[in-house]
Design a protein around this motif. Structure first.
Motif, PDB file in Angstrom:
ATOM      1  N   GLN A 190      -7.930   5.332  -1.956  1.00  0.00           N
ATOM      2  CA  GLN A 190      -7.954   4.957  -0.137  1.00  0.00           C
ATOM      3  C   GLN A 190      -6.537   4.561  -0.110  1.00  0.00           C
ATOM      4  O   GLN A 190      -6.072   5.008   0.965  1.00  0.00           O
ATOM      5  N   VAL A 191      -5.232   4.734  -1.360  1.00  0.00           N
ATOM      6  CA  VAL A 191      -4.130   4.634  -1.165  1.00  0.00           C
ATOM      7  C   VAL A 191      -3.760   6.032  -0.955  1.00  0.00           C
ATOM      8  O   VAL A 191      -2.735   5.850   0.093  1.00  0.00           O
ATOM      9  N   GLY A 192      -3.984   6.974  -1.134  1.00  0.00           N
ATOM     10  CA  GLY A 192      -3.819   8.263  -1.631  1.00  0.00           C
ATOM     11  C   GLY A 192      -3.125   9.062  -2.360  1.00  0.00           C
ATOM     12  O   GLY A 192      -2.124   8.649  -2.752  1.00  0.00           O
TER      13      GLY A 192
ATOM     14  N   LEU B  12     -10.952  10.469  -7.568  1.00  0.00           N
ATOM     15  CA  LEU B  12     -10.023  10.405  -6.601  1.00  0.00           C
ATOM     16  C   LEU B  12      -9.091  11.260  -5.599  1.00  0.00           C
ATOM     17  O   LEU B  12      -8.945  11.151  -4.830  1.00  0.00           O
ATOM     18  N   GLN B  13     -10.033  12.543  -6.532  1.00  0.00           N
ATOM     19  CA  GLN B  13     -10.011  13.269  -5.037  1.00  0.00           C
ATOM     20  C   GLN B  13     -10.951  13.557  -4.152  1.00  0.00           C
ATOM     21  O   GLN B  13     -10.269  13.645  -2.803  1.00  0.00           O
ATOM     22  N   SER B  14     -11.766  13.121  -4.165  1.00  0.00           N
ATOM     23  CA  SER B  14     -13.762  12.895  -3.140  1.00  0.00           C
ATOM     24  C   SER B  14     -14.324  11.150  -2.444  1.00  0.00           C
ATOM     25  O   SER B  14     -13.628  11.109  -1.777  1.00  0.00           O
ATOM     26  N   GLY B  15     -13.954  10.656  -3.100  1.00  0.00           N
ATOM     27  CA  GLY B  15     -13.411   8.812  -2.633  1.00  0.00           C
ATOM     28  C   GLY B  15     -12.970   9.625  -1.651  1.00  0.00           C
ATOM     29  O   GLY B  15     -13.414   8.138  -0.832  1.00  0.00           O
ATOM     30  N   GLN B  16     -11.190   8.866  -0.698  1.00  0.00           N
ATOM     31  CA  GLN B  16     -11.255   8.609   0.663  1.00  0.00           C
ATOM     32  C   GLN B  16     -11.785   9.590   1.698  1.00  0.00           C
ATOM     33  O   GLN B  16     -12.219   9.004   2.490  1.00  0.00           O
ATOM     34  N   GLN B  17     -11.823  11.017   1.503  1.00  0.00           N
ATOM     35  CA  GLN B  17     -13.215  11.034   2.851  1.00  0.00           C
ATOM     36  C   GLN B  17     -14.459  10.835   2.349  1.00  0.00           C
ATOM     37  O   GLN B  17     -14.647  10.989   3.563  1.00  0.00           O
ATOM     38  N   ALA B  18     -14.957  10.765   1.644  1.00  0.00           N
ATOM     39  CA  ALA B  18     -16.497   9.802   1.692  1.00  0.00           C
ATOM     40  C   ALA B  18     -16.697   8.615   2.289  1.00  0.00           C
ATOM     41  O   ALA B  18     -16.828   8.973   3.489  1.00  0.00           O
ATOM     42  N   VAL B  19     -15.530   8.069   1.793  1.00  0.00           N
ATOM     43  CA  VAL B  19     -15.644   6.064   2.792  1.00  0.00           C
ATOM     44  C   VAL B  19     -15.503   6.458   4.261  1.00  0.00           C
ATOM     45  O   VAL B  19     -16.281   6.058   5.032  1.00  0.00           O
TER      46      VAL B  19
ATOM     47  N   MET C  52       1.238  -0.713  -0.387  1.00  0.00           N
ATOM     48  CA  MET C  52       0.290  -0.239  -0.230  1.00  0.00           C
ATOM     49  C   MET C  52       0.827   1.355   0.193  1.00  0.00           C
ATOM     50  O   MET C  52       0.869   2.015  -0.471  1.00  0.00           O
ATOM     51  N   ASN C  53       2.236   1.173   0.923  1.00  0.00           N
ATOM     52  CA  ASN C  53       3.309   2.349   1.457  1.00  0.00           C
ATOM     53  C   ASN C  53       3.986   2.498  -0.138  1.00  0.00           C
ATOM     54  O   ASN C  53       4.383   3.519  -0.491  1.00  0.00           O
ATOM     55  N   TYR C  54       3.686   1.545  -1.257  1.00  0.00           N
ATOM     56  CA  TYR C  54       4.372   1.288  -2.378  1.00  0.00           C
ATOM     57  C   TYR C  54       3.490   2.716  -3.669  1.00  0.00           C
ATOM     58  O   TYR C  54       4.153   2.959  -4.603  1.00  0.00           O
ATOM     59  N   LEU C  55       2.408   1.807  -3.745  1.00  0.00           N
ATOM     60  CA  LEU C  55       1.215   2.774  -4.411  1.00  0.00           C
ATOM     61  C   LEU C  55       1.567   3.831  -4.078  1.00  0.00           C
ATOM     62  O   LEU C  55       1.451   4.903  -5.068  1.00  0.00           O
ATOM     63  N   HIS C  56       0.948   4.093  -3.093  1.00  0.00           N
ATOM     64  CA  HIS C  56       1.263   5.709  -2.420  1.00  0.00           C
ATOM     65  C   HIS C  56       2.247   6.866  -3.154  1.00  0.00           C
ATOM     66  O   HIS C  56       2.122   7.189  -3.314  1.00  0.00           O
ATOM     67  N   ALA C  57       3.388   5.872  -2.998  1.00  0.00           N
ATOM     68  CA  ALA C  57       4.820   6.414  -2.820  1.00  0.00           C
ATOM     69  C   ALA C  57       4.889   6.869  -4.557  1.00  0.00           C
ATOM     70  O   ALA C  57       4.940   8.300  -5.207  1.00  0.00           O
ATOM     71  N   ILE C  58       4.225   5.823  -5.143  1.00  0.00           N
ATOM     72  CA  ILE C  58       3.674   5.889  -7.258  1.00  0.00           C
ATOM     73  C   ILE C  58       2.712   6.717  -7.178  1.00  0.00           C
ATOM     74  O   ILE C  58       3.515   7.844  -8.298  1.00  0.00           O
ATOM     75  N   PHE C  59       2.078   6.547  -6.616  1.00  0.00           N
ATOM     76  CA  PHE C  59       0.641   7.983  -7.101  1.00  0.00           C
ATOM     77  C   PHE C  59       1.108   9.371  -6.646  1.00  0.00           C
ATOM     78  O   PHE C  59       0.962  10.585  -7.358  1.00  0.00           O
TER      79      PHE C  59
END
Length: 561
Positions: free
Chosen positions: A51-53, A461-468, A1-8
C-alpha cells in the motif's frame, strides 16, 4: 508514508525481506489449532507493505519460484519415478475433479451475478491461482469478433478480476490444505508424514541432529584374555554365533601386536573386539573380564556410504555376496542398503543392483579395502555441486519456454513446471550416479524456504495495492465470488479424495490437493507441517496435470459464460 515509499523505490529488496521477517514472525502465533505459518504470513505482510507503493522486478519472482520448485523436485525425483503407473490414477482423478468443479463454480456464479466473460475469466485465474488463464482467456475473447472497444474492456476485466481474487486464492488454498483438511480427516499432517516415512524406511530408525540410540547396534569392548588363552583370533571370532564380531587390536605385555586370524592368544593379552551388540554381549564369559580402558587401544571407526559399481556384486543376492566375500568383509559391518533413497531389506534373497548405496562401518583401512572392490566412497560434504544444479535449473527454464498449441490454445509448463520437471529428472539421475550433484540438506532447505516465501511476498508486493483499490472501488462482490471459487472446488475435491478415492494419509492427501490447484504456497506450508518430503510425489503429479487442465479453463469460461 512518503519516507517508506522513497526507501522502497530506491531499494525494493528491503520491502521483500521485511515481508519475510514480519511474515514468519506473525506466522508463529497460534490461535487454538490454527496457525498462519510463515508463507501465508509473508503474503499478508507483503500486501500491507504494497500500500506504500513498491515496484519490484517480475524476474525476481520467477527466480525465487524456480529455486523452490527445483529443490522440491530434486529431493523427490527417485520416489516420483518409482510411483508412476497405476498408482497415479488417484492423482489424475484429483486434478480432473478440481478443474471440472472449478469450471462449474465459475460458470454458475457468473450466471447468478451476471458477470461478463472478462470478469468471470479473471476470477477463475485469480481464485484458482492459475495465471495462464489470463492469456488463454484474453486470446479467446480476442477471437469472439466483438467491436474493438468491447474486446478491450473485457480483456481489461480479466486483469481486474485476477488482481482482486489472486491474494485470497493463494491464502485460501493454504487454509484448506493446512487447516481444514486435517480437521476433516481427524489427523495431523505431521503425524501421517512420519508414519508414511517410517513405512518407506522399512522400519529403519532415522535420528535427527544431535540424536543417537541409547543402545547402539555396533559397539567396541576391551577384554583381558583369561578363558580364551590358547585360542586363535579366528576361533574367538567364530565363537560369537549371535552376530559377527572382529578382533581389531591386541596388546601383549604393553606392546601392540599384529592381528592375524591364526594369531594365538595368551593369558594377559588385551583385545579390542568390535561387532554387533548381540555378538559382543556375553563375551566376558568366553574371553575374560572386561576393561574400561587401556593405553594405546583406542581406535577410530567410521561410517561410510559406498556405491555398488563392480559387476562382481551387482545383480547378485545378499547370500551370494556374503559367501563370496568372507575375507573381504572382516572388520566391516553393513548397516543398510538403499536404492533411490529407499532402504532395502537385508535378507538373503535381496538382489543388489548397480547404483545401490551400501552403508558400512569399520576402520578406515578396512573401508578402503571394501571400496576398492565394491565402488567409490561417498565422502560427506557441505559443498553444493553448482555445475550440476546450475545446469539443472537452466534445463528446467528452457523446458518452460516450450509452447504446444491445441488449436488456438497455447499450453506451456512455464518456468515453474519446467523447473519441477528438471528437478525430478536430475534428482533421479543423482540417485543413479551418487558421485554427482551433491546438495546438503541445509542448502536444499534454504532454497525451498527462501524460494517459496520470497515468491509469495513478491506476489503480494506486486498485486496487493491494485487488489485493495479495486475492492474499495467495486465493493466486496468480486472478492467474495473469488473466495467461493477458491474454496468450493477444493472442498468438492477434498470430499471426492476421501470418500471416492480413499486417501487415508493426510500428508499425501494434502500434497495431492495442493497440486491439483497448482497452489504452490499451500504446498510449501504442507511441506513445512510434514517435516519431510512425503507430500511431494502426489503434489508433483497433480501439479503437472493442473498446469494443463486449469490452463484450458480460460477459453471454456469465455465460451460458457
Amino acid at each position: 508514508m512518503n519516507y517508506l515509499h522513497a526507501i522502497f523505490q530506491q531499494s525494493p529488496e528491503i520491502a521483500l525481506f521485511l515481508a519475510l521477517a514480519g511474515g514468519y514472525w506473525i506466522g508463529k502465533f497460534q490461535f487454538g489449532k490454527f496457525q498462519l505459518g510463515g508463507v501465508a504470513g509473508s503474503l499478508l505482510v507483503a500486501v500491507v507493505l504494497s500500500q506504500v507503493g513498491v515496484t519490484i522486478d517480475n524476474g525476481i519472482k520467477t527466480v525465487l519460484f524456480a529455486l523452490f520448485i527445483y529443490a522440491v523436485g530434486f529431493e523427490s525425483g527417485p520416489q516420483f519415478f518409482r510411483s508412476l503407473g497405476r498408482k497415479s490414477i488417484r492423482e489424475i482423478v484429483m486434478a480432473a475433479v478440481l478443474a471440472l468443479s472449478g469450471l462449474a463454480t465459475v460458470v454458475v456464479l457468473a450466471k447468478i451475478f451476471s458477470l461478463d466473460k472478462g470478469l468471470a475469466a479473471g476470477i477463475a485465474a485469480g481464485g484458482l491461482t492459475q495465471s495462464a488463464i489470463i492469456g488463454t482467456a484474453s486470446s479467446a475473447i480476442g477471437k469472439l469478433g466483438l467491436p474493438a472497444d468491447q474486446t478491450q474492456t473485457l480483456q481489461a476485466n480479466v486483469a481486474i478480476g485476477y488482481a482482486v481474487t489472486y491474494i485470497f486464492g493463494s491464502f485460501g488454498a493454504i487454509l484448506v490444505c493446512v487447516n481444514i483438511l486435517p480437521w476433516f480427516m481427524g489427523r495431523g499432517i505431521r503425524d501421517d508424514a512420519v508414519k508414511a516415512q517410517a513405512e518407506m524406511l522399512a522400519g529403519a530408525q532415522v535420528f535427527g541432529p544431535g540424536e543417537s540410540a541409547a543402545l547402539p547396534d555396533l559397539v567396541g569392548r576391551l577384554f583381558t584374555v583369561e578363558k580364551a588363552a590358547g585360542r586363535t583370533v579366528a576361533d574367538l571370532e567364530a565363537s560369537a554365533t549371535a552376530a559377527p564380531i572382529a578382533v581389531e587390536r591386541i596388546k601383549r605385555k604393553g606392546s601392540i601386536v599384529g592381528v592375524d586370524p591364526g594369531f594365538v592368544l595368551e593369558r594377559g593379552d588385551i583385545v579390542l573386539v568390535v561387532g554387533r551388540r548381540s555378538g559382543v554381549v556375553g563375551l566376558e564369559a568366553v574371553v575374560g573380564p572386561e576393561l574400561q580402558a587401556s593405553d594405546g587401544m583406542e581406535m577410530v571407526l567410521a561410517t561410510r556410504d559406498v556405491v555398488v559399481a563392480n559387476a562382481e556384486f551387482a545383480g547378485h543376492t545378499v547370500s551370494d555376496i556374503i559367501e563370496a566375500t568372507r575375507d573381504l568383509r572382516h572388520g566391516v559391518f553393513v548397516l543398510s542398503v538403499k536404492r533411490g533413497g529407499t532402504p532395502l531389506p537385508l535378507e538373503a534373497k535381496t538382489r543388489i543392483e548397480a547404483g545401490d548405496i551400501v552403508t558400512v562401518y569399520g576402520l578406515q583401512e578396512d573401508l578402503q579395502r571394501i571400496a576398492k572392490r565394491v565402488g567409490p566412497v561417498l565422502v560427506p560434504s557441505d559443498k553444493t555441486d553448482f555445475v550440476f544444479h546450475g545446469l539443472g535449473i537452466v534445463v528446467g527454464l528452457l523446458i518452460g519456454l516450450l509452447v504446444v498449441r491445441i488449436g488456438s490454445i497455447p499450453l506451456t509448463l512455464g518456468s515453474g513446471g519446467g523447473a519441477l520437471l528438471a528437478g525430478l529428472a536430475f534428482g533421479w539421475y543423482r540417485s543413479r550416479n551418487m558421485t554427482l550433484g551433491n546438495m546438503p540438506t541445509g542448502a536444499s532447505t534454504l532454497l525451498r524456504d527462501l524460494g517459496l516465501a520470497g515468491f509469495v511476498a513478491v506476489v503480494g508486493l506486486q498485486s496487493g495495492q491494485q487488489a485493495v483499490h479495486t475492492i474499495i472501488e467495486s465493493g466486496l462482490s468480486i472478492f467474495l465470488i473469488g473466495v467461493a471459487v477458491t474454496i468450493i472446488p477444493m472442498l468438492i475435491t477434498m470430499a471426492v479424495g476421501r470418500y471416492v478415492l480413499h486417501y487415508d494419509n493426510v500428508a499425501v492427501f494434502a500434497g495431492s490437493l495442493s497440486g491439483s490447484r497448482s497452489a504452490n504456497p499451500a504446498f510449501g506450508e504442507v511441506l513445512d507441517k510434514a517435516g519431510n518430503s512425503v507430500p511431494t510425489t502426489s503434489f508433483a503429479i497433480t501439479y503437472a496435470l493442473a498446469n494443463v487442465f486449469l490452463t484450458l479453463l480460460g477459453p471454456l469460461v469465455v465460451a460458457l459464460v
